[in-house]
Structure formats: structure tokens, C-alpha cells
Design an enzyme around this catalytic site. Structure first.
Site, mmCIF file in Angstrom:
data_model
loop_
_atom_site.group_PDB
_atom_site.id
_atom_site.type_symbol
_atom_site.label_atom_id
_atom_site.label_comp_id
_atom_site.label_asym_id
_atom_site.label_seq_id
_atom_site.Cartn_x
_atom_site.Cartn_y
_atom_site.Cartn_z
ATOM 1 N N PHE A 147 0.823 -1.331 0.241
ATOM 2 C CA PHE A 147 -0.169 -0.061 0.057
ATOM 3 C C PHE A 147 0.933 1.092 0.207
ATOM 4 O O PHE A 147 1.903 1.287 0.532
ATOM 5 C CB PHE A 147 -1.014 -0.088 1.436
ATOM 6 C CG PHE A 147 -1.946 1.007 1.267
ATOM 7 C CD1 PHE A 147 -3.239 0.587 0.669
ATOM 8 C CD2 PHE A 147 -1.734 2.107 1.722
ATOM 9 C CE1 PHE A 147 -4.275 1.469 0.718
ATOM 10 C CE2 PHE A 147 -3.056 3.131 1.712
ATOM 11 C CZ PHE A 147 -4.062 2.748 1.285
ATOM 12 N N ARG B 284 -13.448 -2.762 -7.562
ATOM 13 C CA ARG B 284 -13.271 -3.322 -6.409
ATOM 14 C C ARG B 284 -14.513 -3.856 -5.556
ATOM 15 O O ARG B 284 -15.293 -2.695 -5.484
ATOM 16 C CB ARG B 284 -12.538 -2.674 -5.254
ATOM 17 C CG ARG B 284 -10.933 -3.322 -5.365
ATOM 18 C CD ARG B 284 -10.067 -2.835 -4.242
ATOM 19 N NE ARG B 284 -10.623 -1.127 -3.432
ATOM 20 C CZ ARG B 284 -10.061 -0.757 -2.323
ATOM 21 N NH1 ARG B 284 -8.959 -1.270 -1.810
ATOM 22 N NH2 ARG B 284 -10.726 0.190 -1.894
ATOM 23 N N TYR C 30 -11.500 2.236 10.332
ATOM 24 C CA TYR C 30 -12.820 2.778 9.532
ATOM 25 C C TYR C 30 -13.196 1.705 8.332
ATOM 26 O O TYR C 30 -14.127 1.946 7.778
ATOM 27 C CB TYR C 30 -12.592 4.260 8.822
ATOM 28 C CG TYR C 30 -11.173 4.352 8.159
ATOM 29 C CD1 TYR C 30 -11.243 4.132 6.833
ATOM 30 C CD2 TYR C 30 -10.577 4.890 8.697
ATOM 31 C CE1 TYR C 30 -10.189 4.253 6.166
ATOM 32 C CE2 TYR C 30 -9.089 5.346 8.053
ATOM 33 C CZ TYR C 30 -8.762 4.710 6.892
ATOM 34 O OH TYR C 30 -7.864 4.876 6.043
ATOM 35 N N LYS C 31 -12.394 0.706 8.282
ATOM 36 C CA LYS C 31 -12.739 -0.203 7.349
ATOM 37 C C LYS C 31 -13.500 -1.322 7.625
ATOM 38 O O LYS C 31 -14.891 -0.823 8.151
ATOM 39 C CB LYS C 31 -11.610 -0.920 6.666
ATOM 40 C CG LYS C 31 -10.678 0.226 5.715
ATOM 41 C CD LYS C 31 -9.250 -0.266 5.579
ATOM 42 C CE LYS C 31 -8.601 1.086 4.561
ATOM 43 N NZ LYS C 31 -7.233 0.732 4.306
ATOM 44 N N ASP D 259 0.593 -4.844 8.863
ATOM 45 C CA ASP D 259 -0.414 -3.860 8.549
ATOM 46 C C ASP D 259 -1.773 -4.681 8.315
ATOM 47 O O ASP D 259 -1.615 -5.067 7.250
ATOM 48 C CB ASP D 259 -0.192 -2.806 7.350
ATOM 49 C CG ASP D 259 -1.596 -1.737 7.264
ATOM 50 O OD1 ASP D 259 -2.189 -1.946 7.553
ATOM 51 O OD2 ASP D 259 -0.985 -0.819 6.615
HETATM 52 C C1 PLP Z 1 -6.476 1.770 4.353
HETATM 53 C C2 PLP Z 1 -5.148 1.474 4.560
HETATM 54 C C3 PLP Z 1 -4.137 2.568 5.153
HETATM 55 C C4 PLP Z 1 -4.790 3.842 5.441
HETATM 56 O O1 PLP Z 1 -4.036 4.616 6.404
HETATM 57 P P1 PLP Z 1 -4.448 5.882 6.855
HETATM 58 O O2 PLP Z 1 -3.263 6.649 7.654
HETATM 59 O O3 PLP Z 1 -5.747 5.618 7.466
HETATM 60 O O4 PLP Z 1 -5.055 6.858 5.799
HETATM 61 C C5 PLP Z 1 -2.858 1.940 5.352
HETATM 62 N N1 PLP Z 1 -2.340 0.871 4.743
HETATM 63 C C6 PLP Z 1 -3.403 0.138 4.637
HETATM 64 C C7 PLP Z 1 -2.672 -1.401 4.105
HETATM 65 C C8 PLP Z 1 -4.379 0.175 4.212
HETATM 66 O O5 PLP Z 1 -5.246 -0.854 3.766
#
Ligand code: PLP
Length: 410
Positions: free
Chosen positions: A124, A369, A220-221, A195
Site C-alpha cells: 500500500f 473492487r 474505519y474499514k 498492517d
Molecule cells: C486503508 C489503509 C491504510 C490507510 O492509512 P490511513 O493513515 O488511515 O490513511 C494504510 N495501509 C493499508 C494497508 C490500508 O489498507
């Protein structure tokens, strides 16, 4: 499959009653819980109470009387069983990106003689940016070794301080081998940082059993904490007392209200805190986590896999002559809880679906997705969504100019 078979699956679904605990708008099939979970029904009332009473009436006394000060720890303790951790190993704070920086910097300090971070070539982006930024800011002596997924094992050698990976690929949904790669890191004396943003709350994450050292994840997911909800930090108990992080602030101090002039880290994972928590967001997340009470993650996983398999088979059966191509592992057990397809006009197709109330999202270069939140989705929703996709493709409806216009968030 006939729609009536999906109706029967819904009737037999042990998780079906959980849908009542969410507010899913009428006429919407929500396939984006992997980006922003749906609104749990308890949250609006809880937030109104926090604002009107705890803030409005209680004012500053609410830090004690309403327990605001303890909310990061309490919320972490609620997340812990979802990720295979002990209650005192998890704390809710800041965002994923911020926490990643804190953990990466802290981890590199624990192994000062080692200079390499191993990650995946196309992890990511925020994770990649932070890994590189941490190296740049920590004296420039560290390097990020970015390798293809297949080469991860062989890239983990005795120069490696930290193996930092995402559990689920945000594009393809492929699930990485968390226990195996964690073991590889440990075998060479390196630390592991996972992560789990795309897995917490939707599939079993066994951080403790796998011996993971550090982890971050998203509020938030699949945890449904609301837009910009705080993230969480996991610090393995055995490691926590040696761990220090670069943004040591008063909320991570052993005694914040002693106002001591020098920093003393708080016990365990509390030291991952920096400053004052975002109380409104944090209490929304805490309230949202109530939907997981008494819910077995293994059952959530079973339904998630079944929904994904239903979607793939219905899409492939009904969109046969389009150029839609599965971008995810075909085997449900090898995926997270979303499914992606390639299509040259993916963005416009997703917009046409959204116009029909079927909400998915798009990731470049060509990925549609579709995420499956098993707590609030029905089998019939998934069946209907696959038909809507087939119809958008068959009619060419997606080709309207308005569906090609790129918005800021895709
Ligand atoms: C959603 C997500 C993030 C989001 O990071 P934020 O700091 O909340 O914007 C980071 N890493 C992964 C793998 C994600 O899926």
C-alpha cells in the site's frame, strides 16, 4: 444460481440478524466496507449523547466521569480479540500512517546494528512512503528492500531489522502468509510489522499465535468506526517494555498529569500514544465495536468467503462475453474480503453501478473492487449486485460521459 437459492441462504445465515445493527440505506447495496464500513445503528445515538451530555453538560469533568481518558485503552481492548492479541497489547490512537511511522522508527531503534527493512514492491503506497521516510529521517543509513511477493522469503536475511508487510493486498485481495513470513523474520532475528487494515474485523488475524512483534490497523474499514476513525497499534507484550517511539508526548507518559519535565514511557502499549485523543472519533469507534460482541470471527470469515465465491461465480456466469477478468485469487481462502476484476473501463463501470445503488470502488490502473462486509450484507445483495454489473456491461450504460469524469476519491 437462482435468486431463490440466495433467499434460502439468507434465511439460514446465522449472522443475518446483525444487519439490524447497521443502518444500510434503502435501495443501496454496499460493497465498499473494505474502504469505509457501514454505520452501526448505535453510533448516532452514542455520538449525540457524547456531544450533548458528556461535552455539553459534563465539560472537562467528562475526561474522568465519562471515562474519556481511558478510551484509547478500552477501545484497544475491544479490538484485541479480533486480532488474536491480549487486551493490554492494543491501543486505539492516531491514524495508520502516523502509527506506522512510530512503529517503524521504534523497531529500527531496537536493532541498531541492522540496516534493512524488507517490504513488498507494491505494498500500500502510504506504507511504502512511511518506510522510506523513516529511513530518510533516521540518519539515512537504512534502506528499504522492496521485492516481489515471491521473493520475500529469500530477501529476509541477517541484515534485516524489520519485515513490514500488509496482510491483504488492497488491490488483488491476495492474503499473505502472515505466520510463515513472521517466522522467517524471527528465524533471522528480525522484527515483524504487519498492517492488518484490510483484515481486522473480517478474518481471523492471529498476531499472538504467529508471534508478530508489531502491528497497525485501520478503524474505519471492517471495524466500521466511521470516516477518519482512529487506527490501532499492537505491541507484543514481551517487546513493549523495550520499545520507544519518536513522538513521545504526554499521553504516552507514565503519569501524564504529573507534568514531569522529562519523559518516562507509560506501561506497555500505552507508550504508543502521543497527544490528546480525538475523543469524538474514538468514542464512535468504541461504540461501533459493540456489533462484534458475541460474534465469532471464524463465522464472519466463512460468510465472507461464501459471499465472495457467490459474486465471482455469478459475475462470471452472467458477464461471460465482456472483457471483465478476475484480478483476485480464485480460491476464497486465499483472499481477504474483497474481490477485484480488471476492465479497461473499470472506472466508468463502477460509476454506472453507483448510479444504480451498487457501491464499489476503483483502483488504478483498471481494477473494479467489491468488498463484502459479512455483518450487513445478504446473499441476495451479492446476487443482485452481480446482475447489476452484468446489465451495466450488456447495455453499455457505463459509457455515458458523466461516468468517465474522475472524482477526487475513486
Ligand atoms: C486503508 C489503509 C491504510 C490507510 O492509512 P490511513 O493513515 O488511515 O490513511 C494504510 N495501509 C493499508 C494497508 C490500508 O489498507
Amino acid at each position: 444460481m437462482e435468486r431463490s437459492q440466495c433467499e434460502a441462504l439468507d434465511r439460514a445465515d446465522p449472522l443475518a440478524p446483525l444487519r439490524q445493527r447497521f443502518r444500510v440505506p434503502q435501495g443501496v447495496i454496499y460493497l465498499d466496507g473494505n474502504s469505509l464500513g457501514a454505520l452501526p445503528a448505535d453510533v448516532p445515538g452514542r455520538i449525540a449523547q457524547v456531544v450533548e451530555q458528556e461535552w455539553g453538560e459534563g465539560l472537562i469533568t467528562s475526561w474522568n466521569r465519562a471515562g474519556w481518558v481511558d478510551a484509547p485503552r478500552r477501545t484497544g481492548a475491544r479490538i484485541a480479540p479480533l486480532i488474536g492479541a491480549q487486551a493490554d497489547e492494543v491501543i486505539a490512537t492516531d491514524g495508520v500512517t502516523i502509527n506506522l511511522f512510530k512503529l517503524v522508527a521504534g523497531a529500527l531503534r531496537l536493532l541498531p546494528e541492522r540496516r534493512v527493512i524488507v517490504t513488498e514492491l507494491d505494498n500500500f503506497p502510504t506504507d511504502l512512503y512511511v518506510l522510506q521516510a523513516a529511513c530518510d529521517w533516521l540518519g539515512g543509513e537504512h534502506t528499504v528492500r522492496r521485492v516481489a511477493r515471491k521473493e520475500l522469503e529469500s530477501a529476509i536475511d541477517r541484515d534485516v531489522a524489520l519485515v513490514a508487510l500488509s496482510h491483504v493486498d488492497y488491490r488483488s485481495s491476495e492474503l499473505l502468509d502472515l505466520p510463515g513470513l513472521t517466522r522467517s523474520a524471527r528465524d533471522v532475528g528480525a522484527l515483524s510489522l504487519w498492517d492488518v487494515s484490510h483484515s481486522a474485523g473480517v478474518l481471523p488475524v492471529e498476531l499472538g499465535a504467529a508471534g508478530v512483534d508489531l502491528a497497525v490497523g485501520c478503524g474505519y474499514k471492517y471495524l466500521n468506526g466511521g470516516p477518519g476513525a482512529p487506527a490501532f497499534v499492537y505491541l507484543k507484550r514481551e517487546l513493549a517494555e523495550r520499545f520507544r517511539q519518536p513522538i513521545e508526548g504526554w499521553f504516552g507518559h507514565a503519569d501524564p498529569f504529573a507534568f514531569e519535565l522529562d519523559y518516562r514511557p507509560g506501561p506497555g502499549v500505552q507508550r504508543a500514544l502521543s497527544g490528546t485523543p480525538n475523543v469524538l472519533s474514538l468514542l464512535a469507534l468504541e461504540s461501533a465495536l459493540g456489533v462484534f460482541e458475541g460474534v465469532e470471527i471464524a463465522a464472519v470469515r466463512r460468510k465472507s468467503v461464501a459471499l465472495g465465491e457467490l459474486f465471482v461465480s455469478e459475475v462470471e456466469a452472467n458477464c461471460g462475453d465482456s472483457s471483465l477478468e478476475l484480478a483476485s485469487p480464485r480460491r476464497g481462502e486465499a483472499r481477504g474480503s474483497h474481490v477485484s476484476f480488471h476492465h479497461e473501463h473499470g472506472y466508468a463501470i463502477v460509476q454506472a453501478l453507483i448510479a444504480r445503488g451498487v457501491i464499489g470502488d476503483f483502483r488504478p490502473p483498471d481494477l473494479l473492487r467489491f468488498g463484502f462486509g459479512p455483518l450487513y450484507l445478504r446473499y441476495t445483495d451479492v446476487w443482485d449486485a452481480a446482475r447489476a454489473l452484468a446489465d451495466v456491461l450488456a447495455t453499455g450504460d457505463w459509457d455515458r460521459p458523466e461516468y468517465h469524469r474522475r472524482a477526487a476519491v475513486t
